[in-house]
Design an enzyme around this catalytic site. Structure first.
Site, short mmCIF file in Angstrom:
data_model
loop_
_atom_site.label_atom_id
_atom_site.label_comp_id
_atom_site.label_asym_id
_atom_site.label_seq_id
_atom_site.Cartn_x
_atom_site.Cartn_y
_atom_site.Cartn_z
N MET A 279 -3.51 2.03 -11.92
CA MET A 279 -3.20 3.28 -11.23
C MET A 279 -2.48 4.23 -12.18
O MET A 279 -1.82 5.18 -11.75
CB MET A 279 -2.36 3.02 -9.99
N HIS B 282 2.47 1.30 -18.94
CA HIS B 282 3.61 0.77 -19.69
C HIS B 282 3.15 -0.48 -20.44
O HIS B 282 1.95 -0.84 -20.40
CB HIS B 282 4.79 0.50 -18.76
N HIS C 187 0.74 -2.93 -18.79
CA HIS C 187 -0.69 -2.57 -18.80
C HIS C 187 -1.31 -2.82 -20.17
O HIS C 187 -2.45 -3.25 -20.28
CB HIS C 187 -0.87 -1.09 -18.45
N GLN D 192 -4.50 2.03 -0.48
CA GLN D 192 -3.57 0.89 -0.54
C GLN D 192 -2.13 1.30 -0.27
O GLN D 192 -1.23 0.48 -0.39
CB GLN D 192 -3.71 0.13 -1.86
N LYS E 5 2.13 -10.32 -12.39
CA LYS E 5 3.25 -9.82 -11.59
C LYS E 5 2.80 -9.63 -10.14
O LYS E 5 3.52 -9.95 -9.21
CB LYS E 5 3.78 -8.49 -12.13
N ASP E 6 1.58 -9.11 -9.97
CA ASP E 6 1.02 -8.94 -8.63
C ASP E 6 0.26 -10.21 -8.28
O ASP E 6 -0.96 -10.23 -8.20
CB ASP E 6 0.12 -7.71 -8.61
N VAL F 110 5.13 -8.98 -18.15
CA VAL F 110 5.92 -8.45 -19.28
C VAL F 110 7.26 -7.99 -18.70
O VAL F 110 7.31 -7.29 -17.69
CB VAL F 110 5.19 -7.27 -19.96
N SER G 256 5.78 0.45 -12.74
CA SER G 256 5.92 1.91 -12.65
C SER G 256 7.02 2.28 -11.67
O SER G 256 7.68 3.31 -11.81
CB SER G 256 4.61 2.53 -12.20
N ARG G 257 7.22 1.44 -10.67
CA ARG G 257 8.23 1.75 -9.64
C ARG G 257 9.66 1.58 -10.15
O ARG G 257 10.60 2.03 -9.49
CB ARG G 257 7.99 0.91 -8.39
#
Ligand code: PAF
Length: 294
Positions: free
Chosen positions: A42, A46, A49, A73, A163-164, A190, A200-201
């Protein structure tokens, strides 16, 4: 294949918004016998990614990165409008990272009949628990967009971050269930030096919240140590984990010990476990996990 940041033909990274143009380019690469990997994102890229891109590059000749902030989403009241969008920076990072093609689909291309009327792809066995319980419809949006991206790009492989973790399992399940001929690869989380998983959040955090946020990983690590040390009272471990988050100034959403393979509660028999947590730190909903391999 060696890790490399070089595009195989030393050409500049291609940028495509149009499906036909994209498919023409992909067909050229395929007819030259090249393998294609997709990294769906999205944007607001960073180091997390970039590690997905490295994983993709190690597996395939051509790396396609899609950037699309997927409205389906995000639930009502979530951060769709605030979600950080940094297109120029993303483009520069991808070019340096050696991506071959940046795919920037329009909303119209992804959802030709509109988001409300879209055909949905649902993985009911996994979409309603953990993050899905607090974000109803979120994972339907994820699988619905990822399935479309898979159909548009038709990659040989696709890379997602650990992470997800729940998202990764959902996508693996979707691919198996729908017989999609795509190899799903994952890349490790990471982290910043203090353990906070990159996201990103994290940008939503104030300085004070940023100082609290590593408590999420610390609580997961403590639970991991306890389990490896022999504790099997998972309900108590979950309660302790949530209490640690609260004590650190966060608002826990869940802290859960689950089977790594299917996110079911731990069964007797010593299968690998995963400890997952989600917590609000100020306005940011942070997630993290650790897998305890058996
Ligand atoms: O993980 C993400 O960034 C998104 O959920 C994904 C997989 C790109 C789908 O929009």
């Amino acid at each position: 294949m060696a890790l490399s940041k070089q595009r195989p033909d030393d050409q500049p990274m291609k940028i495509c918004a149009d499906i036909q143009q994209l498919r023409t380019q992909l067909a050229r690469w395929r007819s030259a016998g090249e393998q294609i990997a997709l990294v769906p994102t999205m944007g607001n890229l960073h180091a997390g990614h970039l590690s997905l891109i490295e994983t993709a590059r190690a597996q395939a000749d051509r790396v396609i990165v899609s950037v699309f902030v997927n409205p389906s989403q995000f639930g009502p009241g979530e951060d769709l409008d605030a979600y950080p969008r940094t297109p120029a920076d993303d483009q520069a990072k991808l070019s340096t990272a050696g991506a071959d093609l940046l795919y920037l689909p329009t909303q119209q291309a992804i959802y030709p009949f509109g988001v409300k009327a879209m055909t949905r792809v649902t993985v009911p066995a996994l979409s309603a628990l953990l993050c899905g319980a607090s974000r109803p419809g979120h994972f339907d949006g994820v699988t619905s967009v990822v399935c479309r991206l898979f159909n548009i790009v038709q990659p040989d492989s696709a890379v997602f971050g650990q992470k997800d973790y729940q998202q990764l399992l959902l996508i693996q399940r979707m691919v198996t269930d729908l017989h999609l001929p795509i190899r799903i690869l994952s890349a490790p989380i990471v982290r910043a030096d203090d353990g906070l998983a990159l996201s990103s959040r994290n940008q939503y955090l104030s300085d004070a919240e940023r100082a609290q946020a590593p408590a999420l990983y610390a609580a997961l690590q403590q639970a991991g140590r306890d389990i490896v040390g022999g504790r099997g009272d998972f309900a108590a471990l979950e309660a302790e984990g949530a209490a640690r988050l609260l004590a650190a100034g966060m608002r826990p959403d869940y802290f859960a010990v689950r089977q790594a393979a299917d996110l079911a509660p731990p069964r007797a028999g010593g299968e690998s476990l995963v400890v997952l947590a989600a917590a609000y730190c100020g306005p940011a909903r942070l997630i993290d996990n650790i897998v305890l391999k058996n």
